[in-house]
Write a protein that holds these residues in place. Structure first.
Motif, short mmCIF file in Angstrom:
data_model
loop_
_atom_site.label_atom_id
_atom_site.label_comp_id
_atom_site.label_asym_id
_atom_site.label_seq_id
_atom_site.Cartn_x
_atom_site.Cartn_y
_atom_site.Cartn_z
N PHE A 1 0.89 -1.17 0.00
CA PHE A 1 0.00 0.00 0.00
C PHE A 1 0.92 1.21 0.00
CE2 PHE A 1 -2.77 -3.26 1.72
CZ PHE A 1 -4.00 -2.96 1.17
N PHE B 1 -2.66 -6.53 11.85
CA PHE B 1 -3.15 -6.50 10.46
C PHE B 1 -1.98 -6.16 9.52
CE2 PHE B 1 -6.46 -4.90 13.35
CZ PHE B 1 -7.50 -5.79 13.13
N TYR C 1 -0.33 -7.52 7.10
CA TYR C 1 -0.31 -7.83 5.67
C TYR C 1 1.05 -8.43 5.27
CZ TYR C 1 -1.41 -6.89 0.66
OH TYR C 1 -1.63 -6.98 -0.69
N ASP D 1 -1.13 -11.26 11.48
CA ASP D 1 -2.10 -11.17 10.39
C ASP D 1 -2.86 -12.49 10.34
OD1 ASP D 1 -2.48 -9.19 7.76
OD2 ASP D 1 -3.16 -11.26 7.44
N SER E 1 -3.98 -13.94 7.70
CA SER E 1 -3.79 -14.67 6.44
C SER E 1 -2.43 -15.37 6.38
CB SER E 1 -3.96 -13.68 5.28
OG SER E 1 -3.24 -14.11 4.16
N ALA F 1 -0.35 -14.14 3.42
CA ALA F 1 0.23 -12.80 3.65
C ALA F 1 1.46 -12.90 4.55
CB ALA F 1 -0.81 -11.86 4.26
N ASP G 1 -5.99 -14.13 14.65
CA ASP G 1 -6.98 -13.05 14.67
C ASP G 1 -6.45 -11.95 15.60
OD1 ASP G 1 -9.67 -11.83 14.55
OD2 ASP G 1 -9.74 -12.44 16.65
N ALA G 2 -6.52 -10.70 15.14
CA ALA G 2 -5.90 -9.61 15.90
C ALA G 2 -6.46 -9.51 17.33
CB ALA G 2 -6.10 -8.29 15.15
N PRO H 1 -6.27 -1.79 10.21
CA PRO H 1 -7.38 -2.72 10.06
C PRO H 1 -8.16 -2.50 8.76
CG PRO H 1 -7.98 -0.94 11.55
CD PRO H 1 -6.54 -0.73 11.21
N PRO H 2 -8.64 -3.59 8.15
CA PRO H 2 -9.52 -3.44 6.99
C PRO H 2 -10.93 -3.10 7.47
CG PRO H 2 -9.25 -5.76 7.51
CD PRO H 2 -8.42 -5.00 8.52
N GLY I 1 -13.05 -8.21 7.71
CA GLY I 1 -12.02 -9.25 7.58
C GLY I 1 -12.45 -10.49 8.33
N ARG I 2 -11.64 -11.50 8.20
CA ARG I 2 -11.89 -12.77 8.89
C ARG I 2 -10.62 -13.23 9.55
NH1 ARG I 2 -16.99 -14.92 9.38
NH2 ARG I 2 -18.26 -14.30 7.63
N GLY I 3 -10.72 -13.68 10.80
CA GLY I 3 -9.58 -14.31 11.47
C GLY I 3 -9.39 -15.71 10.90
N GLU J 1 -13.25 -15.78 12.62
CA GLU J 1 -13.66 -14.65 13.46
C GLU J 1 -13.96 -13.46 12.55
OE1 GLU J 1 -10.70 -16.18 13.60
OE2 GLU J 1 -10.16 -16.70 15.64
N TRP K 1 -14.39 -9.68 11.51
CA TRP K 1 -13.91 -8.35 11.88
C TRP K 1 -14.71 -7.29 11.15
CZ3 TRP K 1 -10.93 -5.46 15.02
CH2 TRP K 1 -10.63 -4.17 14.60
N TYR L 1 -9.28 2.99 6.52
CA TYR L 1 -9.58 3.21 5.10
C TYR L 1 -11.07 3.38 4.81
CZ TYR L 1 -4.81 2.21 3.55
OH TYR L 1 -3.46 2.27 3.32
C1 LIG Z 1 -3.44 -4.50 5.12
S1 LIG Z 1 -4.85 -4.54 6.06
C2 LIG Z 1 -6.00 -3.65 5.18
C3 LIG Z 1 -5.93 -2.22 5.31
C4 LIG Z 1 -5.83 -1.78 3.97
N1 LIG Z 1 -4.83 -0.83 3.83
C5 LIG Z 1 -7.20 -1.54 3.34
O1 LIG Z 1 -7.23 -1.21 2.17
O2 LIG Z 1 -8.25 -1.76 3.95
C6 LIG Z 1 -5.60 -5.99 5.73
C7 LIG Z 1 -4.92 -7.13 6.45
O3 LIG Z 1 -5.69 -7.45 7.59
C8 LIG Z 1 -5.74 -8.86 7.67
N2 LIG Z 1 -6.90 -9.23 8.48
C9 LIG Z 1 -8.19 -9.20 8.16
N3 LIG Z 1 -8.97 -9.59 9.20
C10 LIG Z 1 -8.11 -9.86 10.21
C11 LIG Z 1 -8.29 -10.30 11.56
N4 LIG Z 1 -9.50 -10.54 12.06
N5 LIG Z 1 -7.19 -10.44 12.33
C12 LIG Z 1 -5.94 -10.20 11.83
N6 LIG Z 1 -5.73 -9.80 10.55
C13 LIG Z 1 -6.80 -9.64 9.76
C14 LIG Z 1 -5.81 -9.33 6.23
O4 LIG Z 1 -5.33 -10.66 6.12
C15 LIG Z 1 -4.89 -8.34 5.53
O5 LIG Z 1 -3.58 -8.79 5.39
#
Ligand SMILES: C[S@@+](CC[C@H](N)C(=O)[O-])C[C@H]1O[C@@H](n2cnc3c(N)ncnc32)[C@H](O)[C@@H]1O
Length: 293
Positions: free
Chosen positions: A99, A126, A128, A147, A149, A152, A176-177, A198-199, A202-204, A208, A210, A239
């Motif tokens: 990003f 999170f 990435y 993270d 994923s 990732a 999961d965060a 954080p997105p 999302g899913r843990g 889980e 998010w 975002y």
């Molecule tokens: C890089 S951040 C996203 C922020 C980003 N800049 C956007 O456009 O929204 C997304 C990361 O959060 C991770 N993620 C999503 N849900 C999560 C959760 N519950 N716990 C931990 N990581 C999570 C995803 O795997 C991904 O790598």
């Protein structure tokens, strides 16, 4: 309250044009077109420039894929100083590994150099593919990267090797965060710095769910218990299109109540070549503890 706009100066990324819901970019020299919900205005460049893109992200409902043309690579690299980031086109992802608008934060983190005998601890939630984790490790922090994923996190490890800093202290955690933070609180572990990107959704790893507007405030409350008495900063990006940097301020004010220090807020943007138009991409808020005020 001052709102600062931070604009990326990273030469690994070029924003060539934006408009009509799309952006035309070059990352690591590869020209691509992606949808951009924040580009409400009209394109500035003629279609002939857009047609030079070798990768076009196509969306069909919830599915998406990259259409690659000519000799466009599926995988390639870009660099940030000594660091190397692998970039990759994958089905069902509009992102290709970095990003770029986050680069002012990478620069700021790299300026928080740590030189003592014991590395202070930084938690990257999170995280990435690890750009901020690599920057922080290089600047002398002991990094815990979390993270949900698996791909990732594997990608982040690969970036660490490519960057020639395989020995740098980064703990890579697939979790999961919220689950991770609660467990750390129970264990009594603490950190001198926390990054959160954080997105919206999302899913843990165990499904889980998010949802930023529901889950960010409780996550920040739990993070407060992870801040050590020597805590230096907590840096948050959001975002979500209908949020505001004032919202980041209010959340950080609530989170760090009684800790002193200061709060800065703003937006992250990319600058378009040619007309200098700014593409706003993220909101940010940063609490700096007394040590860094
Ligand atoms: C890089 S951040 C996203 C922020 C980003 N800049 C956007 O456009 O929204 C997304 C990361 O959060 C991770 N993620 C999503 N849900 C999560 C959760 N519950 N716990 C931990 N990581 C999570 C995803 O795997 C991904 O790598």
């Amino acid at each position: 309250m001052e709102i600062s706009v931070l604009v990326s100066e990273w030469e690994g990324h070029r924003l060539l044009d934006t408009g009509d819901g799309f952006k035309l970019e070059e990352i690591g020299g590869v020209r691509m077109v992606r949808s951009e919900p924040k580009a409400w205005w009209s394109k500035a460049l003629p279609e002939s420039e857009w047609n030079k893109a070798v990768a076009i992200h196509e969306e069909a409902g919830r599915d998406s894929r990259w259409k690659l043309q000519g000799n466009c690579p599926k995988e390639w690299e870009t660099k940030l100083g000594q660091l190397r980031f692998q970039l990759r086109f994958m089905d069902n992802s509009k992102q290709c590994g970095v990003f770029a608008e986050q680069s002012p934060h990478w620069k700021w983190v790299s300026q928080q150099k740590q030189t003592g005998e014991q590395r202070p601890r930084l938690l990257n939630l999170f995280g990435y593919t690890g750009a901020a984790s690599l920057v922080a490790a290089q600047a002398g922090w002991h990094v815990t990267h979390v993270d949900a994923s698996k791909p990732a996190v594997a990608w982040g490890r690969r970036n660490q090797e490519l960057s020639g800093i395989a020995e740098a202290p980064i703990r890579w955690i697939i979790e999961d965060a919220m689950t991770f933070v609660k467990r750390e609180v129970k264990r009594g572990n603490q950190y001198e710095a926390i990054l959160l990107d954080p997105p919206a959704f999302g899913r843990g790893p165990n499904g889980e769910f998010w949802k930023v507007e529901r889950d960010l405030a409780p996550l920040l409350r739990a993070c407060r218990d992870l801040l050590s008495p020597q805590a230096k900063f907590l840096l948050l990006t959001v975002y979500t299109i209908d949020a505001s940097s004032i919202l980041c301020h209010n959340l950080l004010e609530e989170t760090t109540k009684g800790l002193g220090g200061k709060i800065d807020i703003g937006e992250l943007a990319l600058k378009q070549e040619g007309n200098g138009r700014l593409l706003p991409l993220s909101l940010w808020g940063r609490w700096s503890g007394k040590g860094l005020a």
